[in-house]
Design a protein around this motif. Structure first.
Motif, PDB file in Angstrom:
ATOM      1  N   ASP A  27       0.830  -1.209   0.000  1.00 21.51           N
ATOM      2  CA  ASP A  27       0.000   0.000   0.000  1.00 21.51           C
ATOM      3  C   ASP A  27       0.860   1.252   0.000  1.00 21.51           C
ATOM      4  OD1 ASP A  27      -2.414  -1.446   0.058  1.00 21.51           O
ATOM      5  OD2 ASP A  27      -2.279  -1.664   2.235  1.00 21.51           O
ATOM      6  N   THR A  28       1.968   1.223   0.718  1.00 19.42           N
ATOM      7  CA  THR A  28       2.930   2.328   0.752  1.00 19.42           C
ATOM      8  C   THR A  28       4.330   1.733   0.762  1.00 19.42           C
ATOM      9  OG1 THR A  28       2.900   2.402   3.176  1.00 19.42           O
ATOM     10  CG2 THR A  28       1.383   3.885   2.006  1.00 19.42           C
ATOM     11  N   TRP A  29       5.308   2.540   0.394  1.00 15.51           N
ATOM     12  CA  TRP A  29       6.670   2.046   0.311  1.00 15.51           C
ATOM     13  C   TRP A  29       7.264   1.773   1.689  1.00 15.51           C
ATOM     14  CZ3 TRP A  29       8.307   0.008  -3.874  1.00 15.51           C
ATOM     15  CH2 TRP A  29       7.829   0.455  -5.119  1.00 15.51           C
ATOM     16  N   LEU A  30       8.016   0.705   1.775  1.00 18.73           N
ATOM     17  CA  LEU A  30       8.877   0.440   2.914  1.00 18.73           C
ATOM     18  C   LEU A  30      10.194   1.196   2.711  1.00 18.73           C
ATOM     19  CD1 LEU A  30       8.403  -3.447   2.986  1.00 18.73           C
ATOM     20  CD2 LEU A  30       7.093  -1.740   4.279  1.00 18.73           C
ATOM     21  N   ASN A  31      11.001   1.320   3.758  1.00 21.52           N
ATOM     22  CA  ASN A  31      12.294   1.965   3.543  1.00 21.52           C
ATOM     23  C   ASN A  31      13.227   1.021   2.790  1.00 21.52           C
ATOM     24  OD1 ASN A  31      14.160   0.489   5.463  1.00 21.52           O
ATOM     25  ND2 ASN A  31      12.691   1.264   6.973  1.00 21.52           N
ATOM     26  N   ASP A  32      14.220   1.596   2.131  1.00 24.25           N
ATOM     27  CA  ASP A  32      15.090   0.828   1.245  1.00 24.25           C
ATOM     28  C   ASP A  32      15.820  -0.287   1.982  1.00 24.25           C
ATOM     29  OD1 ASP A  32      14.254   2.691  -0.558  1.00 24.25           O
ATOM     30  OD2 ASP A  32      16.238   3.415  -1.110  1.00 24.25           O
ATOM     31  N   GLU A  33      16.272  -0.008   3.191  1.00 20.82           N
ATOM     32  CA  GLU A  33      17.012  -1.016   3.944  1.00 20.82           C
ATOM     33  C   GLU A  33      16.152  -2.236   4.231  1.00 20.82           C
ATOM     34  OE1 GLU A  33      19.545  -1.530   8.128  1.00 20.82           O
ATOM     35  OE2 GLU A  33      18.407   0.316   7.741  1.00 20.82           O
ATOM     36  N   LEU A  34      14.882  -2.008   4.582  1.00 24.95           N
ATOM     37  CA  LEU A  34      13.990  -3.119   4.879  1.00 24.95           C
ATOM     38  C   LEU A  34      13.703  -3.929   3.624  1.00 24.95           C
ATOM     39  CD1 LEU A  34      12.219  -4.743   6.762  1.00 24.95           C
ATOM     40  CD2 LEU A  34      10.418  -3.008   6.488  1.00 24.95           C
ATOM     41  N   MET A  35      13.480  -3.266   2.492  1.00 30.18           N
ATOM     42  CA  MET A  35      13.233  -4.008   1.256  1.00 30.18           C
ATOM     43  C   MET A  35      14.441  -4.851   0.883  1.00 30.18           C
ATOM     44  SD  MET A  35      10.835  -1.565  -1.155  1.00 30.18           S
ATOM     45  CE  MET A  35      11.830  -0.074  -1.065  1.00 30.18           C
ATOM     46  N   GLN A  36      15.640  -4.312   1.090  1.00 40.15           N
ATOM     47  CA  GLN A  36      16.834  -5.093   0.801  1.00 40.15           C
ATOM     48  C   GLN A  36      16.943  -6.291   1.740  1.00 40.15           C
ATOM     49  OE1 GLN A  36      19.425  -4.501  -1.856  1.00 40.15           O
ATOM     50  NE2 GLN A  36      19.208  -6.625  -1.225  1.00 40.15           N
ATOM     51  N   GLN A  37      16.597  -6.103   3.006  1.00 40.35           N
ATOM     52  CA  GLN A  37      16.627  -7.217   3.963  1.00 40.35           C
ATOM     53  C   GLN A  37      15.623  -8.305   3.582  1.00 40.35           C
ATOM     54  OE1 GLN A  37      15.909  -4.896   7.526  1.00 40.35           O
ATOM     55  NE2 GLN A  37      18.033  -5.116   8.208  1.00 40.35           N
ATOM     56  N   ILE A  38      14.454  -7.888   3.135  1.00 37.78           N
ATOM     57  CA  ILE A  38      13.433  -8.855   2.717  1.00 37.78           C
ATOM     58  C   ILE A  38      13.930  -9.661   1.516  1.00 37.78           C
ATOM     59  CG2 ILE A  38      11.129  -9.084   1.697  1.00 37.78           C
ATOM     60  CD1 ILE A  38      10.314  -6.649   3.437  1.00 37.78           C
ATOM     61  N   ALA A  39      14.537  -8.968   0.554  1.00 36.69           N
ATOM     62  CA  ALA A  39      15.076  -9.661  -0.621  1.00 36.69           C
ATOM     63  C   ALA A  39      16.172 -10.645  -0.233  1.00 36.69           C
ATOM     64  CB  ALA A  39      15.602  -8.645  -1.630  1.00 36.69           C
ATOM     65  N   ALA A  40      17.022 -10.252   0.695  1.00 40.79           N
ATOM     66  CA  ALA A  40      18.075 -11.159   1.167  1.00 40.79           C
ATOM     67  C   ALA A  40      17.488 -12.363   1.885  1.00 40.79           C
ATOM     68  CB  ALA A  40      19.038 -10.401   2.073  1.00 40.79           C
ATOM     69  N   GLU A  41      16.414 -12.148   2.625  1.00 38.45           N
ATOM     70  CA  GLU A  41      15.767 -13.241   3.351  1.00 38.45           C
ATOM     71  C   GLU A  41      15.190 -14.274   2.389  1.00 38.45           C
ATOM     72  OE1 GLU A  41      14.361 -15.347   6.763  1.00 38.45           O
ATOM     73  OE2 GLU A  41      15.826 -13.734   6.538  1.00 38.45           O
ATOM     74  N   HIS A  42      14.548 -13.812   1.327  1.00 35.35           N
ATOM     75  CA  HIS A  42      13.991 -14.748   0.344  1.00 35.35           C
ATOM     76  C   HIS A  42      15.087 -15.403  -0.481  1.00 35.35           C
ATOM     77  CE1 HIS A  42       9.816 -14.015   1.199  1.00 35.35           C
ATOM     78  NE2 HIS A  42       9.913 -12.715   0.956  1.00 35.35           N
ATOM     79  N   ASN A  43      16.162 -14.676  -0.734  1.00 30.58           N
ATOM     80  CA  ASN A  43      17.343 -15.215  -1.416  1.00 30.58           C
ATOM     81  C   ASN A  43      17.020 -15.770  -2.807  1.00 30.58           C
ATOM     82  OD1 ASN A  43      20.152 -15.619  -1.410  1.00 30.58           O
ATOM     83  ND2 ASN A  43      19.923 -17.761  -0.838  1.00 30.58           N
ATOM     84  N   LEU A  44      16.096 -15.126  -3.494  1.00 36.39           N
ATOM     85  CA  LEU A  44      15.846 -15.429  -4.898  1.00 36.39           C
ATOM     86  C   LEU A  44      16.583 -14.406  -5.758  1.00 36.39           C
ATOM     87  CD1 LEU A  44      12.011 -16.172  -4.847  1.00 36.39           C
ATOM     88  CD2 LEU A  44      13.886 -17.827  -4.861  1.00 36.39           C
ATOM     89  N   ALA A  45      16.682 -14.692  -7.044  1.00 35.69           N
ATOM     90  CA  ALA A  45      17.371 -13.749  -7.924  1.00 35.69           C
ATOM     91  C   ALA A  45      16.759 -12.352  -7.818  1.00 35.69           C
ATOM     92  CB  ALA A  45      17.321 -14.242  -9.366  1.00 35.69           C
ATOM     93  N   GLU A  46      15.433 -12.289  -7.730  1.00 39.44           N
ATOM     94  CA  GLU A  46      14.784 -10.979  -7.617  1.00 39.44           C
ATOM     95  C   GLU A  46      13.575 -11.047  -6.691  1.00 39.44           C
ATOM     96  OE1 GLU A  46      16.042  -8.331  -9.033  1.00 39.44           O
ATOM     97  OE2 GLU A  46      17.345  -9.240 -10.554  1.00 39.44           O
TER      98      GLU A  46
END
Length: 260
Positions: A27-46
């Motif tokens: 619904d609204t943007w998360l901060n950049d650091e959190l989005m990067q942490q989420i991406a690292a947690e999923h550990n998929l290419a994107e």
């Protein structure tokens, strides 16, 4: 805070092939650091994040290591989620991105990406590239990515890069490509510098591949196959300064990320 996620295998009609991407409709943007942490947690290419803004859907893409300016398979996956999970009624979705306006349309049972065509220029120093890839290239071109033409489909299959050496080259990643036996062309994509040793199926690299092979083969409609272990088929069209990249997608998982 709890966030819903959906995992989609892009450029595939069945689970466990094509290229997996995680999609978050926010619904609204998360901060950049959190989005990067989420991406690292999923550990998929994107991992893709989409938010509806006044101008349309804004989309951002993160690898486990960094944000990237363009990603095809996660855009296809995001459109699939918006169409199939959130029941967007339109036949076309318009996205706003770091790489400019993008769109995805539903046509003939496929999803079609509309991306900018990218022209690659000749790279003079082949030896450094040849050493990193462990192959002797026929032609080496470059833009933001390396485009390395090999002599055969088998040479593409057999390519075993030195990932450490490849990561030191001044490009996001390296595409190896050749004429295909059953498709107009095949490719593989290696990007260790951004945390992806090999990407299973890469839409964005076809922004370079389609114009190159359209000129070489003197045709504007082509079929392509990415020769990774998972593999994926892409349907390609060159339309002036744009490329159209068609494919299927399959939802394989949905869940909730717990941030409380």
């Amino acid at each position: 805070m709890q966030l819903a996620f959906h995992q989609v295998d892009a450029f595939s009609e069945r689970p466990f092939s094509g290229n997996p991407a995680m999609v978050y409709r926010l619904d609204t943007w998360l901060n950049d650091e959190l989005m990067q942490q989420i991406a690292a947690e999923h550990n998929l290419a994107e991992t893709a994040f989409v938010v509806r803004e006044a101008e349309g859907w804004r989309i951002r893409w993160f690898t486990p290591a960094t944000e990237v300016p363009l990603c095809g398979h996660a855009t296809l996956a995001s459109a699939y989620v918006l169409f199939e999970v959130f029941h967007e009624p339109a036949e076309r979705l318009d996205f706003i991105s770091q790489s400019g306006p993008l769109s995805v349309t539903r046509e003939d049972g496929r999803l079609w990406l509309d991306f900018p065509a990218i022209e690659a220029r000749e790279v003079q120093d082949h030896q450094q590239v040849a050493r990193a890839l462990g192959v002797q290239p026929v032609e080496v071109l470059g833009s933001n990515e390396l485009l390395v033409v090999l002599e055969s489909e088998q040479a593409v299959i057999d390519c075993q890069p030195d990932m450490a050496a490849l990561a030191k080259l001044p490009w996001l990643g390296a595409i190896v490509t050749a004429r295909g036996a059953q498709h107009d062309f095949v490719s593989r994509y290696f990007a260790p510098a951004i945390g992806i040793n090999e990407d299973p199926v890469t839409g964005s690299t076809h922004c370079l591949l389609i114009p190159y092979w359209a000129q070489r083969l003197d045709k504007t409609r082509l079929t392509a196959f990415q020769r990774s272990a998972r593999g994926g088929e892409l349907f390609c069209r060159l339309e002036g300064s744009r490329v159209k990249i068609g494919g299927h997608a399959t939802l394989v998982a949905s869940g909730t990320l717990m941030l409380d």
